[in-house]
Design a protein around this motif. Structure first.
Motif, PDB file in Angstrom:
ATOM      1  N   THR A  75      91.235  61.020 -32.448  1.00  0.00           N
ATOM      2  CA  THR A  75      91.298  62.052 -33.478  1.00  0.00           C
ATOM      3  C   THR A  75      91.499  61.437 -34.869  1.00  0.00           C
ATOM      4  N   LYS A  76      91.838  60.157 -34.909  1.00  0.00           N
ATOM      5  CA  LYS A  76      92.024  59.464 -36.186  1.00  0.00           C
ATOM      6  C   LYS A  76      90.697  59.009 -36.792  1.00  0.00           C
ATOM      7  N   VAL A  77      89.641  59.021 -35.988  1.00  0.00           N
ATOM      8  CA  VAL A  77      88.325  58.603 -36.479  1.00  0.00           C
ATOM      9  C   VAL A  77      87.657  59.786 -37.182  1.00  0.00           C
ATOM     10  N   PRO A  78      87.266  59.643 -38.459  1.00  0.00           N
ATOM     11  CA  PRO A  78      86.676  60.748 -39.209  1.00  0.00           C
ATOM     12  C   PRO A  78      85.188  60.943 -38.906  1.00  0.00           C
ATOM     13  N   ALA A  98      80.939  53.617 -38.456  1.00  0.00           N
ATOM     14  CA  ALA A  98      80.993  52.273 -37.858  1.00  0.00           C
ATOM     15  C   ALA A  98      80.320  51.253 -38.764  1.00  0.00           C
ATOM     16  N   LYS A  99      79.231  51.652 -39.429  1.00  0.00           N
ATOM     17  CA  LYS A  99      78.549  50.728 -40.343  1.00  0.00           C
ATOM     18  C   LYS A  99      79.396  50.469 -41.584  1.00  0.00           C
ATOM     19  N   ALA A 100      80.107  51.494 -42.026  1.00  0.00           N
ATOM     20  CA  ALA A 100      80.972  51.326 -43.193  1.00  0.00           C
ATOM     21  C   ALA A 100      82.202  50.469 -42.867  1.00  0.00           C
ATOM     22  N   LYS A 154      85.195  46.626 -37.479  1.00  0.00           N
ATOM     23  CA  LYS A 154      86.614  46.990 -37.492  1.00  0.00           C
ATOM     24  C   LYS A 154      86.996  47.984 -36.396  1.00  0.00           C
ATOM     25  N   LEU A 155      86.031  48.731 -35.876  1.00  0.00           N
ATOM     26  CA  LEU A 155      86.351  49.692 -34.823  1.00  0.00           C
ATOM     27  C   LEU A 155      86.567  48.966 -33.500  1.00  0.00           C
ATOM     28  N   ASN A 156      87.485  49.492 -32.697  1.00  0.00           N
ATOM     29  CA  ASN A 156      87.752  48.924 -31.378  1.00  0.00           C
ATOM     30  C   ASN A 156      87.206  49.851 -30.301  1.00  0.00           C
ATOM     31  N   TYR A 157      86.377  49.304 -29.436  1.00  0.00           N
ATOM     32  CA  TYR A 157      85.767  50.052 -28.332  1.00  0.00           C
ATOM     33  C   TYR A 157      86.548  49.753 -27.050  1.00  0.00           C
ATOM     34  N   GLY A 176      72.560  49.748 -34.231  1.00  0.00           N
ATOM     35  CA  GLY A 176      72.705  48.785 -35.319  1.00  0.00           C
ATOM     36  C   GLY A 176      74.112  48.697 -35.869  1.00  0.00           C
ATOM     37  N   ILE A 177      75.102  48.845 -34.962  1.00  0.00           N
ATOM     38  CA  ILE A 177      76.500  48.778 -35.389  1.00  0.00           C
ATOM     39  C   ILE A 177      77.233  47.681 -34.634  1.00  0.00           C
ATOM     40  N   GLU A 178      78.426  47.359 -35.104  1.00  0.00           N
ATOM     41  CA  GLU A 178      79.257  46.356 -34.453  1.00  0.00           C
ATOM     42  C   GLU A 178      80.658  46.913 -34.273  1.00  0.00           C
ATOM     43  N   TRP A 179      81.251  46.627 -33.116  1.00  0.00           N
ATOM     44  CA  TRP A 179      82.665  46.946 -32.905  1.00  0.00           C
ATOM     45  C   TRP A 179      83.259  45.947 -31.920  1.00  0.00           C
ATOM     46  N   GLY A 180      84.551  45.843 -31.922  1.00  0.00           N
ATOM     47  CA  GLY A 180      85.212  44.921 -31.003  1.00  0.00           C
ATOM     48  C   GLY A 180      85.456  45.589 -29.667  1.00  0.00           C
TER      49      GLY A 180
END
Length: 322
Positions: free
Chosen positions: A131-134, A145-147, A151-154, A176-180
């Motif tokens: 719920t913290k993810v806008p 996620a692109k912005a 930094k996002l954790n999956y 085309g995104i990156e997350w940990g």
């Protein structure tokens, strides 16, 4: 003619006598269903539903043993090496099993060391966020996620190399995104951390995830089925923005290879009986799971077909367990 009939009758009688004693008297002792993930996940929920009904039907206790580790492979290996008498089974997301040969050096052979019993149910993955993810839509999630690149954790609900891991990697690469990636031994703890905001996003089985969505503890972004779900008609499928994207939780019950066919057939019939019960079907539907009518042979063919199919995806998407 009489002699021929006598021969046929004698042959049938001898065949019946030759059936393993275990197949005729089974279950002769308590049954153990190994769930190779922690309690509270999809496999655990389904195992406990089946276990309760089996106990009521057969009068033998059905014990659920949670044995997490190595994306479900630890518990699966224990069952593969168990006595093939039908008293030790594994219920797990078999999507993990068909992915594992492409990612791990396994101590067992998926196609040869198990006797498929029943594909219990299929439920799509839910793409959910804290719920913290806008973000409330797939487009908003991708933009965020692109912005927040990297930094996002999956949350990987069942360990690296699991079906939920593969779903997350495919989604990120195709968007085309990156997350940990943060690995968990099972979905229950992953969801707890998603609720608490320690992780940001995950794909997880609908059975274990949807109740938390309905409770407002996490936000639902999309569903990974081929078409929209009747319970959530306003929720888009992932495929609407990423054509052909289809993942989910395929929950299967397996026994060690060599388990007598008569026992397999009896187990399969019991699973079909239980999942056809109105109260069980209603509960599964509410949880978003669809019972399967696959025969043991069809289930076995599914396993053999999915192993090379998943290997191709792992290779094409350059997915690794690390």
């Amino acid at each position: 003619m009489n002699k021929r009939l006598f021969t046929i009758a004698l042959s049938a009688a001898l065949t019946a006598i030759a059936l393993p004693v275990a197949a005729q008297t089974w279950p002769a002792k308590p049954i153990k269903i190994v769930v190779p993930f922690p309690a509270g996940g999809t496999s655990d929920v389904l195992a406990r539903i089946l276990g309760q009904k089996m106990t009521e039907s057969w009068g033998q206790p059905v014990v659920i043993e949670n044995k997490p580790g190595s994306s479900g492979n630890l518990g699966a290996d224990a069952v593969a090496k168990s006595a093939p008498d039908g008293h030790t089974l594994v219920l797990m997301d078999v999507g993990n099993l068909v992915i594992s040969p492409a990612l791990f050096k396994l101590p067992f052979n998926v196609a040869n060391d198990f006797a498929p019993v029943a594909m219990v149910a299929y439920s799509p993955h839910l793409l959910a966020v804290s719920t913290k993810v806008p973000a409330n839509t797939p487009a908003e999630l991708v933009a965020y996620a692109k912005a927040q690149k990297g930094k996002l954790n999956y949350a990987v609900a069942a360990g690296m190399g699991s079906a939920s891991h593969l779903a997350g990697v495919m989604y990120a690469q195709r968007s085309g995104i990156e997350w940990g990636y943060v690995p968990y031994k099972g979905g229950a703890q992953a969801i707890t951390d998603l609720i608490g905001g320690q992780v940001d996003v995950m794909f997880n089985g609908m059975v274990a995830t949807y109740p938390h969505v309905k409770a407002g503890k996490i936000k639902l972004i999309a569903i990974s089925s081929a078409k929209r779900n009747a319970q959530m008609p306003d929720t888009p499928t992932v495929a609407e923005s990423l054509p052909g994207f289809l993942t989910g939780s395929f929950q299967g019950l397996l026994a060690p290879a060599g388990t007598p066919k008569a026992v397999i057939d009896k187990l399969h019939a019991e699973v079909q009986r239980i999942t056809a019960m109105p109260e069980v079907r209603e509960r599964l539907t509410t949880l978003g799971a669809e019972p399967s009518a696959m025969s043991p042979a069809e289930f076995g063919n599914w396993l053999k077909a999915e192993i090379p199919a998943m290997a191709k995806i792992v290779k094409d998407e350059k997915i690794t367990a690390e």
